[in-house]
Design a protein around this motif. Structure first.
Motif, short mmCIF file in Angstrom:
data_model
loop_
_atom_site.label_atom_id
_atom_site.label_comp_id
_atom_site.label_asym_id
_atom_site.label_seq_id
_atom_site.Cartn_x
_atom_site.Cartn_y
_atom_site.Cartn_z
N GLY A 5 54.41 62.24 28.39
CA GLY A 5 55.71 61.64 28.61
C GLY A 5 56.82 62.63 28.31
N THR A 6 57.91 62.12 27.79
CA THR A 6 59.05 62.98 27.46
C THR A 6 58.74 63.80 26.22
OG1 THR A 6 60.53 61.29 28.35
CG2 THR A 6 61.51 62.97 26.95
N PRO A 7 58.93 65.12 26.29
CA PRO A 7 58.65 65.94 25.11
C PRO A 7 59.65 65.65 23.99
CG PRO A 7 59.59 67.27 26.87
CD PRO A 7 59.36 65.91 27.43
N ARG A 8 59.19 65.72 22.77
CA ARG A 8 60.02 65.52 21.59
C ARG A 8 60.94 66.73 21.43
NH1 ARG A 8 57.57 66.44 16.27
NH2 ARG A 8 59.42 66.65 15.04
N ARG A 62 72.73 63.66 24.91
CA ARG A 62 72.88 62.69 23.83
C ARG A 62 72.56 63.41 22.53
NH1 ARG A 62 67.43 58.96 23.95
NH2 ARG A 62 66.41 60.28 22.46
N ALA A 63 73.07 62.90 21.45
CA ALA A 63 72.78 63.50 20.14
C ALA A 63 71.41 63.06 19.70
CB ALA A 63 73.84 63.09 19.13
N ALA A 64 70.68 63.95 19.05
CA ALA A 64 69.33 63.62 18.56
C ALA A 64 69.40 62.81 17.30
CB ALA A 64 68.55 64.90 18.30
#
Length: 64
Positions: A5-8, A62-64
């Protein structure tokens, strides 16, 4: 990360210098972290229009 999925998001910061100032550097980064009261007041995700690093890292999604 393929197939996950989406990488961290991952950030690595490398600090170089001439002396052993590890404690001072670690303390400076520690002061940048949200404390519990700030996290409760603002939440862990902040809406931001820019980080100041866009020319290096690209636009802020977006901010993490």
């Amino acid at each position: 990360m393929r197939g996950c999925g989406t990488p961290r998001p991952v950030t690595r910061i490398v600090v170089t210098g001439l002396d052993d100032g590890r404690d001072e550097v670690a303390g400076a980064f520690e002061q940048c972290l949200l404390d519990d009261a700030e996290a409760a007041r603002r939440g862990t995700r902040w809406e931001v229009s820019g980080a100041g690093f866009e020319s290096w890292l690209g636009a802020v999604r977006r901010a993490a």
